[in-house]
Design an enzyme around this catalytic site. Structure first.
Site, PDB file in Angstrom:
ATOM      1  N   GLY A   1     -10.265  -2.675   0.394  1.00  0.00           N
ATOM      2  CA  GLY A   1     -10.177  -1.285  -0.037  1.00  0.00           C
ATOM      3  C   GLY A   1     -11.519  -0.756  -0.498  1.00  0.00           C
TER       4      GLY A   1
ATOM      5  N   HIS B   1       0.838  -1.193   0.000  1.00  0.00           N
ATOM      6  CA  HIS B   1       0.000   0.000   0.000  1.00  0.00           C
ATOM      7  C   HIS B   1       0.875   1.246   0.000  1.00  0.00           C
ATOM      8  CE1 HIS B   1      -2.973   3.000   1.141  1.00  0.00           C
ATOM      9  NE2 HIS B   1      -3.892   2.123   0.751  1.00  0.00           N
ATOM     10  N   SER B   2       0.506   2.233  -0.800  1.00  0.00           N
ATOM     11  CA  SER B   2       1.318   3.440  -0.945  1.00  0.00           C
ATOM     12  C   SER B   2       1.335   4.295   0.314  1.00  0.00           C
ATOM     13  CB  SER B   2       0.799   4.277  -2.121  1.00  0.00           C
ATOM     14  OG  SER B   2      -0.555   4.658  -1.898  1.00  0.00           O
TER      15      SER B   2
ATOM     16  N   GLU C   1     -12.927  -7.158  -0.067  1.00  0.00           N
ATOM     17  CA  GLU C   1     -13.750  -6.545   0.966  1.00  0.00           C
ATOM     18  C   GLU C   1     -13.785  -5.055   0.667  1.00  0.00           C
ATOM     19  OE1 GLU C   1     -13.646  -4.395   4.771  1.00  0.00           O
ATOM     20  OE2 GLU C   1     -12.377  -6.155   5.111  1.00  0.00           O
TER      21      GLU C   1
ATOM     22  N   CYS D   1     -13.625  -0.585   8.618  1.00  0.00           N
ATOM     23  CA  CYS D   1     -14.617  -1.065   7.662  1.00  0.00           C
ATOM     24  C   CYS D   1     -15.919  -1.438   8.356  1.00  0.00           C
ATOM     25  CB  CYS D   1     -14.071  -2.251   6.878  1.00  0.00           C
ATOM     26  SG  CYS D   1     -13.220  -3.463   7.890  1.00  0.00           S
TER      27      CYS D   1
ATOM     28  N   GLU E   1     -20.167   3.832   2.152  1.00  0.00           N
ATOM     29  CA  GLU E   1     -19.579   4.378   3.366  1.00  0.00           C
ATOM     30  C   GLU E   1     -18.859   5.701   3.106  1.00  0.00           C
ATOM     31  OE1 GLU E   1     -16.603   1.728   4.857  1.00  0.00           O
ATOM     32  OE2 GLU E   1     -15.615   1.543   2.926  1.00  0.00           O
TER      33      GLU E   1
END
Length: 531
Positions: free
Chosen positions: A240, A187-188, A264, A301, A391
């Site tokens: 993500g 992940h960045s 997810e 999440c 969301e």
């Protein structure tokens, strides 16, 4: 702490063919940290995928105990990382030290959970139907089945859990437990963290004699799509955004050989406030719910993004109390600047939407997220308005008031798939509203009673999944030992010589695992030796 090289992990070595053009940043200050990361080239992406493919044949045939030893070694290496490592994670994510230390323990315990599952052998799913040569009108042959890994898995790290859902997170742990080498797309938002964890995994692989290529990791922009397209990759694990998960699912489906994507993505995790509970303890519920909404700056999440209650004095009083709690919340730093921009966009869209009233929250400004509370018309939900279905990733929630049970039923039926749903109720409520449960079972992966969804226990029984768009495949979970199932497929052996069968299927049961034999579970030996 080990030196940060900013290079790809490929087949047990490091590679830096591309330009070092990706910078690590301090999430709280925006300051550039002293580490640059090389953009993975298309050739390096292919090398990583092929390294995983080359390791697969050897790795999947290792005994469950050998793979368990590897996972346990990863856990030990993660726990051995020093305070300098913790400081790096805190700077890249703005998460507090205690949170990172707790998350590291969760990550190592997750590895140990999968190791236990391997030692038990339950994920092998061994089934044996012994031959019935005298059966009429036709004999039955000897049939035996167990499960093997599907092949190399592409894993995409999540931003909000830099340890537990990232490089050594649940997707990596479950894929390795299934016998599948991995290629992680770092992940960045926390690249230095990813590199340190990657080094820990590599050390564990060398300690336990794993094949080179069992773990690989690449850095850079746009490389995820190339990775999923590579024919060596046989499955994808992703945590993500809905947009990102849908894009990867489309790429995977359009390959010459389509592959499964276990993504997810988006969930608003409705909380249903039942009337007797609000009347008896509405003040307490308001405080607890507010704490859940702002926990971790709302970057979970399972954050409760929608609250539904039945119109009346108790719900009105609860609303006022919730407003007070959220109005008093201090601004919080989000994981990265991109997350803050996304949060501001979501909040502004709700503010501008007809039918949505803004109840609490200062305007977004500066570098921190401010808690927000909205109230929306039920009609918007029933019409399927996207603002009430996706969301807003941050400390925000939306209230919906329904007139009666009939409208409550309509509201829940209008929801898309979710990770969780929560019932807050007294014993009388839970009895009177038991009719909600079959409806919620069709909508979510986990139903809670008198708790709050921001907290996912890592154990055998946990389900962290749900119908689309919560996940791309509702049959799996990304947390708990059942997560291994996503990366396994069954193989059947017919009339096969006993001594040549996989150990899990041999008559003597040398692994001592539980097997379904002629319809009954048994840990003992079975049948007669056939060679």
């Amino acid at each position: 702490m080990y030196p940060v090289l900013g290079q790809q992990f490929i087949a047990g070595a490091r590679s830096g063919l591309g330009e070092p053009r990706h910078q690590s940043f301090d999430a709280a200050t925006g300051e550039a940290l002293p580490w640059a990361f090389h953009q993975a080239t298309l050739d390096e992406v292919g090398q990583a995928a092929l390294a995983a493919k080359n390791a697969f044949g050897v790795y999947r045939q290792l005994s469950p105990v050998r793979r368990a030893e590897f996972l346990e070694a990863i856990a030990e290496e993660l726990e051995a990382l020093d305070q300098d490592f913790v400081a790096i994670v805190c700077r890249e994510t703005a998460l507090p030290t205690a949170r990172i230390q707790g998350e590291r323990l969760r990550t190592s315990n997750q590895m140990r959970l999968f190791a236990q599952a391997l030692r038990r052998g339950d994920c092998l799913g061994a089934r044996i139907d012994l031959a019935l040569p005298d059966r009429q009108p036709a004999p039955r042959v000897d049939l035996r089945q167990y499960r093997i890994g599907v092949g190399p898995v592409a894993v995409f790290g999540a931003s909000n859990f830099p340890l537990a859902f990232s490089t050594a997170g649940g997707d990596t742990a479950s894929a390795l437990a299934a016998g599948c080498p991995v290629v992680v797309k770092a992940h960045s938002g926390h690249m230095a963290t990813a590199e340190q964890v990657g080094c820990a995994i590599e050390r564990a692989a060398k300690r336990t004699g794993m094949p080179a290529g069992v773990f690989n990791m690449i850095f850079g922009e746009g490389v995820g799509a190339d990775l999923v397209r590579h024919p060596a990759i046989q499955a994808v694990g992703f945590t993500g955004s809905l947009h990102g998960g849908n894009a990867l699912s489309k790429i995977a489906a359009e390959r010459a050989q389509p592959i499964p994507v276990f993504a997810e993505m988006s969930s608003i995790n409705p909380v249903i406030l039942l009337p007797d509970a609000l009347a008896a303890r509405g003040t307490t519920i308001a405080g607890e719910l507010a704490a859940s909404v702002v926990l971790g700056a709302g970057q979970f999440c399972t954050n409760p993004g929608l609250v539904i209650g039945i119109r009346g004095p108790a719900f009105s009083a609860f609303t006022e109390q919730l407003k007070e709690h959220l109005a008093g919340q201090a601004p919080q730093t989000l994981l990265n600047a991109g997350g803050l921009r996304s949060y501001e966009k979501g909040v502004n869209a709700l503010r501008a939407c007809p039918g949505v009233a803004h109840l609490v929250g200062a305007p977004q400004e500066g570098s921190k997220a401010r808690a927000q509370l909205f109230k929306a018309d039920l009609a918007l939900l029933l019409e399927g308005h996207p603002l009430l279905q996706e969301e807003v990733f941050g400390p925000t929630t939306v209230l919906i008031e329904v007139a009666d049970d009939a409208q409550l039923d309509q509201a829940l039926r209008a929801l898309r798939g979710q990770l969780t749903a929560t019932l807050i109720g007294e014993p009388t409520d839970l009895l009177n509203y038991q009719w909600l449960v079959p409806l919620l079972e069709e909508k979510v992966g986990r139903i809670l009673v008198n708790g709050y969804p921001t907290g996912v226990e890592v154990c055998d029984a946990m389900v962290h999944g749900g119908p689309y768009p919560a996940t791309s495949d509702a049959r799996g979970t990304s947390v708990g030992s059942l997560a291994i199932d996503r990366f396994l497929r069954p193989v059947c052996y017919q009339n096969y010589p006993d001594s040549l069968l996989p150990a899990a299927l041999q008559n003597a049961n040398p692994l001592g695992i539980n097997r379904l034999v002629n319809g009954e579970w048994s840990r003992g030996s079975v049948g007669q030796v056939r060679d």
